[in-house]
Design a protein around this motif. Structure first.
Motif, PDB file in Angstrom:
ATOM      1  N   ILE A 247       0.874  -1.132   0.074  1.00 22.29           N
ATOM      2  CA  ILE A 247       0.209  -0.039  -0.010  1.00 22.29           C
ATOM      3  C   ILE A 247       0.920   1.350   0.009  1.00 22.29           C
ATOM      4  O   ILE A 247       0.482   2.178  -0.803  1.00 22.29           O
ATOM      5  CB  ILE A 247      -1.043   0.228   1.250  1.00 22.29           C
ATOM      6  CG1 ILE A 247      -2.057  -1.162   1.220  1.00 22.29           C
ATOM      7  CG2 ILE A 247      -1.653   1.437   1.545  1.00 22.29           C
ATOM      8  CD1 ILE A 247      -2.928  -1.212   2.294  1.00 22.29           C
ATOM      9  N   GLY A 248       2.007   1.362   0.942  1.00 22.85           N
ATOM     10  CA  GLY A 248       2.869   2.489   0.969  1.00 22.85           C
ATOM     11  C   GLY A 248       3.525   2.728  -0.218  1.00 22.85           C
ATOM     12  O   GLY A 248       3.671   3.765  -0.855  1.00 22.85           O
ATOM     13  N   ALA A 249       3.938   1.652  -0.861  1.00 24.06           N
ATOM     14  CA  ALA A 249       4.981   1.801  -2.264  1.00 24.06           C
ATOM     15  C   ALA A 249       3.917   2.101  -3.200  1.00 24.06           C
ATOM     16  O   ALA A 249       4.431   3.013  -4.143  1.00 24.06           O
ATOM     17  CB  ALA A 249       5.628   0.488  -2.395  1.00 24.06           C
ATOM     18  N   GLY A 250       2.679   1.737  -3.507  1.00 24.98           N
ATOM     19  CA  GLY A 250       1.855   1.801  -4.531  1.00 24.98           C
ATOM     20  C   GLY A 250       1.453   3.162  -4.410  1.00 24.98           C
ATOM     21  O   GLY A 250       1.274   3.972  -5.593  1.00 24.98           O
ATOM     22  N   THR A 251       1.305   4.032  -3.195  1.00 23.16           N
ATOM     23  CA  THR A 251       0.731   5.166  -3.152  1.00 23.16           C
ATOM     24  C   THR A 251       1.605   6.021  -3.566  1.00 23.16           C
ATOM     25  O   THR A 251       1.434   7.082  -4.380  1.00 23.16           O
ATOM     26  CB  THR A 251       0.145   5.484  -1.540  1.00 23.16           C
ATOM     27  OG1 THR A 251      -0.754   4.623  -0.922  1.00 23.16           O
ATOM     28  CG2 THR A 251      -0.295   6.784  -1.554  1.00 23.16           C
ATOM     29  N   LEU A 252       3.027   5.866  -3.154  1.00 21.05           N
ATOM     30  CA  LEU A 252       4.095   6.565  -3.486  1.00 21.05           C
ATOM     31  C   LEU A 252       4.295   6.762  -5.106  1.00 21.05           C
ATOM     32  O   LEU A 252       4.652   7.595  -5.629  1.00 21.05           O
ATOM     33  CB  LEU A 252       5.272   6.389  -2.879  1.00 21.05           C
ATOM     34  CG  LEU A 252       5.349   6.747  -1.243  1.00 21.05           C
ATOM     35  CD1 LEU A 252       6.660   6.091  -0.832  1.00 21.05           C
ATOM     36  CD2 LEU A 252       5.109   7.984  -0.937  1.00 21.05           C
ATOM     37  N   LEU A 253       4.013   5.491  -5.615  1.00 17.24           N
ATOM     38  CA  LEU A 253       4.088   5.338  -7.128  1.00 17.24           C
ATOM     39  C   LEU A 253       3.356   6.131  -7.865  1.00 17.24           C
ATOM     40  O   LEU A 253       3.565   6.766  -8.894  1.00 17.24           O
ATOM     41  CB  LEU A 253       4.240   3.706  -7.521  1.00 17.24           C
ATOM     42  CG  LEU A 253       4.411   3.493  -8.861  1.00 17.24           C
ATOM     43  CD1 LEU A 253       5.524   4.061  -9.703  1.00 17.24           C
ATOM     44  CD2 LEU A 253       4.408   2.031  -9.277  1.00 17.24           C
ATOM     45  N   CYS A 254       1.837   5.844  -7.551  1.00 18.22           N
ATOM     46  CA  CYS A 254       0.762   6.554  -8.145  1.00 18.22           C
ATOM     47  C   CYS A 254       1.030   7.680  -8.132  1.00 18.22           C
ATOM     48  O   CYS A 254       0.764   8.619  -9.181  1.00 18.22           O
ATOM     49  CB  CYS A 254      -0.417   5.823  -7.704  1.00 18.22           C
ATOM     50  SG  CYS A 254      -0.897   4.079  -8.188  1.00 18.22           S
ATOM     51  N   PHE A 255       1.077   8.333  -6.811  1.00 17.96           N
ATOM     52  CA  PHE A 255       1.394   9.983  -6.787  1.00 17.96           C
ATOM     53  C   PHE A 255       2.694  10.349  -7.577  1.00 17.96           C
ATOM     54  O   PHE A 255       2.383  11.401  -8.217  1.00 17.96           O
ATOM     55  CB  PHE A 255       1.593  10.318  -5.234  1.00 17.96           C
ATOM     56  CG  PHE A 255       1.661  11.779  -5.161  1.00 17.96           C
ATOM     57  CD1 PHE A 255       0.346  12.394  -4.871  1.00 17.96           C
ATOM     58  CD2 PHE A 255       2.761  12.292  -4.917  1.00 17.96           C
ATOM     59  CE1 PHE A 255       0.516  13.768  -4.555  1.00 17.96           C
ATOM     60  CE2 PHE A 255       2.891  13.773  -4.739  1.00 17.96           C
ATOM     61  CZ  PHE A 255       1.594  14.433  -4.512  1.00 17.96           C
ATOM     62  N   ALA A 256       3.775   9.716  -7.643  1.00 16.70           N
ATOM     63  CA  ALA A 256       5.037  10.194  -8.353  1.00 16.70           C
ATOM     64  C   ALA A 256       4.346  10.250  -9.815  1.00 16.70           C
ATOM     65  O   ALA A 256       4.736  11.120 -10.572  1.00 16.70           O
ATOM     66  CB  ALA A 256       6.155   9.447  -8.255  1.00 16.70           C
ATOM     67  N   LEU A 257       3.845   9.112 -10.677  1.00 19.54           N
ATOM     68  CA  LEU A 257       3.135   9.314 -11.830  1.00 19.54           C
ATOM     69  C   LEU A 257       2.211  10.407 -11.958  1.00 19.54           C
ATOM     70  O   LEU A 257       2.002  11.019 -13.179  1.00 19.54           O
ATOM     71  CB  LEU A 257       2.605   7.717 -12.259  1.00 19.54           C
ATOM     72  CG  LEU A 257       3.713   6.696 -12.321  1.00 19.54           C
ATOM     73  CD1 LEU A 257       3.077   5.181 -12.147  1.00 19.54           C
ATOM     74  CD2 LEU A 257       4.679   6.910 -13.229  1.00 19.54           C
ATOM     75  N   ALA A 258       1.499  10.603 -11.257  1.00 20.02           N
ATOM     76  CA  ALA A 258       0.237  11.705 -11.244  1.00 20.02           C
ATOM     77  C   ALA A 258       1.199  12.975 -11.411  1.00 20.02           C
ATOM     78  O   ALA A 258       0.938  14.064 -12.189  1.00 20.02           O
ATOM     79  CB  ALA A 258      -0.503  11.704 -10.279  1.00 20.02           C
ATOM     80  N   LEU A 259       1.924  13.282 -10.636  1.00 22.11           N
ATOM     81  CA  LEU A 259       3.009  14.524 -10.413  1.00 22.11           C
ATOM     82  C   LEU A 259       3.580  14.525 -12.033  1.00 22.11           C
ATOM     83  O   LEU A 259       3.752  15.726 -12.407  1.00 22.11           O
ATOM     84  CB  LEU A 259       3.935  14.395  -9.329  1.00 22.11           C
ATOM     85  CG  LEU A 259       4.766  15.607  -8.833  1.00 22.11           C
ATOM     86  CD1 LEU A 259       3.816  16.778  -8.775  1.00 22.11           C
ATOM     87  CD2 LEU A 259       5.544  15.472  -7.639  1.00 22.11           C
ATOM     88  N   ARG A 260       4.108  13.432 -12.302  1.00 20.79           N
ATOM     89  CA  ARG A 260       4.945  13.716 -13.513  1.00 20.79           C
ATOM     90  C   ARG A 260       3.696  14.204 -14.638  1.00 20.79           C
ATOM     91  O   ARG A 260       4.029  14.721 -15.463  1.00 20.79           O
ATOM     92  CB  ARG A 260       5.571  12.000 -13.978  1.00 20.79           C
ATOM     93  CG  ARG A 260       6.389  12.355 -15.189  1.00 20.79           C
ATOM     94  CD  ARG A 260       6.870  11.022 -15.657  1.00 20.79           C
ATOM     95  NE  ARG A 260       7.344  10.888 -16.979  1.00 20.79           N
ATOM     96  CZ  ARG A 260       8.693  11.219 -17.340  1.00 20.79           C
ATOM     97  NH1 ARG A 260       9.594  11.675 -16.212  1.00 20.79           N
ATOM     98  NH2 ARG A 260       9.038  11.006 -18.501  1.00 20.79           N
ATOM     99  N   GLY A 261       2.785  13.352 -14.688  1.00 20.70           N
ATOM    100  CA  GLY A 261       1.586  13.876 -15.670  1.00 20.70           C
ATOM    101  C   GLY A 261       1.273  14.976 -15.666  1.00 20.70           C
ATOM    102  O   GLY A 261       1.160  15.880 -16.756  1.00 20.70           O
ATOM    103  N   TYR A 262       1.257  15.707 -14.574  1.00 26.10           N
ATOM    104  CA  TYR A 262       0.721  17.220 -14.336  1.00 26.10           C
ATOM    105  C   TYR A 262       1.979  18.160 -14.617  1.00 26.10           C
ATOM    106  O   TYR A 262       1.877  19.328 -14.424  1.00 26.10           O
ATOM    107  CB  TYR A 262       0.075  17.472 -13.268  1.00 26.10           C
ATOM    108  CG  TYR A 262      -1.346  16.880 -13.411  1.00 26.10           C
ATOM    109  CD1 TYR A 262      -2.386  17.561 -13.817  1.00 26.10           C
ATOM    110  CD2 TYR A 262      -1.628  15.940 -12.690  1.00 26.10           C
ATOM    111  CE1 TYR A 262      -3.669  17.224 -13.811  1.00 26.10           C
ATOM    112  CE2 TYR A 262      -3.065  15.200 -12.910  1.00 26.10           C
ATOM    113  CZ  TYR A 262      -4.074  15.931 -13.527  1.00 26.10           C
ATOM    114  OH  TYR A 262      -5.173  15.467 -13.794  1.00 26.10           O
ATOM    115  N   ASP A 263       3.022  17.549 -14.774  1.00 26.39           N
ATOM    116  CA  ASP A 263       4.364  18.185 -15.008  1.00 26.39           C
ATOM    117  C   ASP A 263       4.038  19.048 -16.609  1.00 26.39           C
ATOM    118  O   ASP A 263       4.077  18.513 -17.500  1.00 26.39           O
ATOM    119  CB  ASP A 263       5.643  17.745 -14.907  1.00 26.39           C
ATOM    120  CG  ASP A 263       6.873  18.490 -14.986  1.00 26.39           C
ATOM    121  OD1 ASP A 263       6.943  19.504 -15.834  1.00 26.39           O
ATOM    122  OD2 ASP A 263       7.883  17.997 -14.487  1.00 26.39           O
TER     123      ASP A 263
END
Length: 275
Positions: A247-263
């Motif tokens: 759960i912890g790793a998945g949350t960080l990964l999804c958030f990082a991908l979302a952050l990259r997508g909105y870059d």
């Protein structure tokens, strides 16, 4: 005359958090029917499936259970996961709508780091999911599904973590779902497979026993499975370390991908231009 000092970054971030999160929470609280509609789906499954498959689980004892249980008891963690999953997708839909209306572009150009903006969106979605999950637990208690009060308190942080994972997944999907019309595709190819290929409605050993090795393997690596299992163990006062780690790793990964997508240099803003 002494110039007035500029406010520090944290007061500015707190005001932004109040604005972003308050907007999401106030929209939800102004629409009581939204809470009712969010609970109709899990309640329908809880009442209908519990009646139709009453004895489906009474053939084995697996952790965290120490004795035979009613099927409606087994379903509760899975339906809590359903609430968080669908609310996460609802948050994704809201992001897509804001983007189409131009609201998201205004937010992204505000004097606030995109990471903070998305984090506040994530916290708002998580809070809404947990609120609905607590209401569902109260309703389930009214139908005879009871847990130890101390176990419920211990399960609350795990519910927050599970809701954060699925809210982060919604954030990530909002990058790739470009139009509201495409949201139905996300439902069919993301939400339903994640829910059904998981231990939400039946234990995974049933897939293995039925010879569905591929589905069993997918279910084991499904992050939604770990969200459900973490809540299942927590409701009985136990910790599933593997699921919590996923759960912890998945949350960080999804958030990082979302952050990259909105870059604006990499994500959808650059792809669509500044128009």
């Amino acid at each position: 005359m002494t110039p007035t000092p500029l406010p520090g970054p944290w007061p500015h971030r707190l005001r932004a958090a109040r604005a972003v999160m308050g907007r999401e929470l106030s929209k939800f609280l102004r629409q009581p029917a939204r809470l009712a509609s969010a609970l109709v789906r899990p309640l329908l499954w809880f009442l209908v499936f519990a009646a139709g498959f009453h004895n489906v689980f009474g053939v084995a004892i697996i952790p965290p259970y120490e004795t035979y249980i009613e099927y409606k008891v087994y379903m509760v963690p899975g339906l809590l996961g359903m609430i968080a999953l669908f609310n996460g997708m609802q948050s994704s839909l809201s992001m897509v709508y804001d983007r189409e209306m131009g609201v998201m572009r205004l937010l992204l150009t505000a004097p606030l780091g995109r990471g903070w903006l998305l984090a506040f969106k994530l916290l708002a979605g998580t809070a809404l999911s947990v609120l609905q999950m607590v209401v569902f637990l109260a309703i389930a208690w009214g139908f005879g599904v009871e847990f130890e009060p101390l176990h419920l308190l211990g399960a609350l942080p795990v519910m927050v973590l599970a809701a954060a994972l699925l809210a982060a997944l919604g954030l990530m999907l909002s990058v790739y779902v470009r139009q509201l019309e495409n949201f139905a595709g996300a439902m069919n190819f993301v939400i339903f497979p994640m829910f059904f290929i998981s231990p939400a409605l039946y234990p995974l050993w049933k897939l293995e026993e039925a010879g569905a090795a591929a589905l069993h393997l997918l279910a084991r690596y499904n992050p939604f499975s770990h969200a459900v299992e973490a809540m299942r163990f927590a409701l009985y006062g136990q910790a599933n370390a593997t699921s919590l780690l996923v759960i912890g790793a998945g949350t960080l990964l999804c958030f990082a991908l979302a952050l990259r997508g909105y870059d604006p240099q990499r994500g959808w803003i650059r792809q669509r231009g500044t128009a």
